[in-house]
Scaffold this motif. Structure first.
Motif: not given
Lengths: 220, 256
Positions: A104-112, A66-74, A53-64
């Motif tokens: 982003h929040v996920g990374e912040i929470v993990r760091g904290a 690394g993608t421009p927000v505009l691309v996500l929106v489109l 599960l951790r790998w999947i979520v790690r993949g999700y965060t890294d992918f998101i």
């Protein structure tokens, strides 16, 4: 003079602008709320979940991330439709922003959470607290204090990113402004004014964050 | 009721390939004050941490009041008990740490109250009364509403001891509680422990304070390379060490 003239035009345009502000605020608020809820889950999974599960979520965060927000929106607006998930521009836009926010929040929470010394968990265990209790009373409150500055920053980013929804036709503040410019040809004035409004919104968020930070500060 | 409060049999513990406890046997009676001494890396802290399951162990058994800690046999298989059960068992012991580990976002009194309210399920007023009583016992009633960041190291450690002992544990574990303190703050903490010992609290202490171990304990255990090297009453241990290793250790430590 010009200022007086602009003030007149602005007064006539007050309703579209107010509606634009309303839409911008709703987009931001919804994206921040959904993104935060999702992001806390992501952060917990990154910190505590077992390997697959951790790998999947790690993949999700890294992918998101690394993608421009505009691309996500489109993608959210145009691509999801092709797989049968037909969202209106408003919903699609919020989905994209919430997903972006969550990584982003996920990374912040993990760091904290990871920055809290291990001794805290051990001390909590030693008095007999279970893990959920340890999280609720010991780790969570400490993480919250650490997360806050970075979270406020992310919230302000979301307000700015909401402008990207103008591309898919959501009538938020920027799109309203552009419409007014195309009617009045006062581009400099209206862009300045819109910029000023964004600044006011973000400044308010920042002041609010500071206020909460002060309220929650631990005496030392 | 079994006669031994604590019974450790053939305790084995390794970190990967490295075996740190190689079959430790040890028992304690109600009211015993036992000090564990030995050079660093001898396994004394690890043994203490196994007793409240802060460390897992691979072999042997630990029981408190006849109750097996941490593991159970299910169909011939040794299995870790459920987390809820382990949490409950951890409350049988209280622990004070080298680094105090107070919760920095709570005042002293709330640090002490947390376990009383959430684990013992006392109502807040009752918990507060007990917490204040213990803060008074460690001489910090006046600091009850201070936060850890506003207290000296010695004061923090005394709050941490109050937090552990307020839970009314069967056995108190002290893990080098004065090692992180400035020399002038060591005494106030040792004084608190001494009072607890006089009150009949059962205690197991890992310590580098030889003079203190000598004065406060009725038994001393010398650990050496993952095993109990020697044990006995403090007078014999410190004045007539049987093994060469202990004699050597005492020579290099500050005891004289």
């Amino acid at each position: 003079m010009d200022i007086v003239h602009f003030a007149d035009v602005l007064w006539l345009a007050r309703w579209p602008i107010l509606k634009g502000i309303g839409v911008t605020l709703s987009i931001s608020l919804l994206a921040i709320c959904c993104g935060t809820v999702l992001g806390v889950g992501v952060g917990l999974a990154l910190t505590y979940a077992r390997a697959p599960l951790r790998w999947i979520v790690r993949g999700y965060t890294d992918f998101i991330r690394g993608t421009p927000v505009l691309v996500l929106v489109l993608a959210s607006y145009y691509v999801l439709g092709t797989i049968g998930l037909d969202l209106g521009p408003f919903q699609a836009g919020i989905l994209a922003l919430a997903v972006f926010c969550s990584s982003h929040v996920g990374e912040i929470v993990r760091g904290a959470l990871q920055s809290i010394p291990k001794g805290q968990t051990e001390a909590a265990k030693a008095i007999g607290l279970t893990f959920p209790q340890t999280f609720a009373y010991v780790l969570g409150p400490q993480a919250l204090r650490q997360v806050l500055p970075a979270w406020v920053n992310t919230a302000a980013e979301m307000v700015k990113a909401s402008t990207l929804l103008s591309i898919i036709g959501v009538a938020e503040l920027l799109l309203r402004t552009q419409e007014l410019i195309s009617r009045t040809f006062m581009s400099l004035e209206f862009y300045f004014f819109a910029g000023f409004l964004y600044f006011v919104i973000n400044y308010a968020i920042e002041r609010f964050g500071r206020y909460v930070e002060r309220k929650m500060a631990v005496p030392s | 009721m079994p006669d031994n409060l604590l019974e450790i049999r053939n305790l084995h513990k390794s970190y990967g390939e490295v075996e740190v406890l190689k079959g430790v046997d040890c028992s304690m009676k109600q009211g015993d004050v036992v000090s564990i001494i030995g050079s660093s890396g001898s396994g004394k802290t690890t043994m203490l941490r196994c007793i409240n399951m802060l460390e897992e162990f691979q072999g042997g058994s630990i029981s408190i009041d006849g109750q097996e800690i941490g593991y159970e046999m299910v169909g011939g298989q040794r299995r870790r008990k459920k987390e809820k059960e382990i949490a409950r068992q951890r409350a049988l012991t209280g622990m004070a740490f080298q680094q105090f580990n107070l919760f920095p976002h709570m005042s002293a009194v709330h640090n002490v109250m947390l376990g009383l309210v959430k684990v013992k399920k006392l109502d807040r007023d009752e918990a507060r009364t007990i917490a204040l009583k213990w803060l008074d016992r460690v001489g910090l009633l006046a600091r009850a509403d201070h936060f850890p960041g506003q207290l000296s190291g010695g004061q923090q450690q005394r709050v941490a001891i109050a937090r552990a002992i307020a839970m009314n544990p069967r056995l108190m574990l002290f893990d080098e509680v004065t090692s992180a303190l400035d020399p002038e703050l060591v005494n106030e903490v040792l004084q608190v422990i001494k009072t607890l010992a006089q009150d009949g609290m059962s205690m197991l202490l890992v310590t580098h304070e030889m003079r203190f171990a000598y004065e406060v304990s009725n038994r001393v255990i010398f650990m050496n390379q993952g095993l109990i090297g020697e044990e006995g009453n403090p007078r014999d241990m410190f004045h007539k060490p049987q093994s060469e290793r202990l004699a050597e250790f005492l020579k290099t430590s500050s005891f004289s």
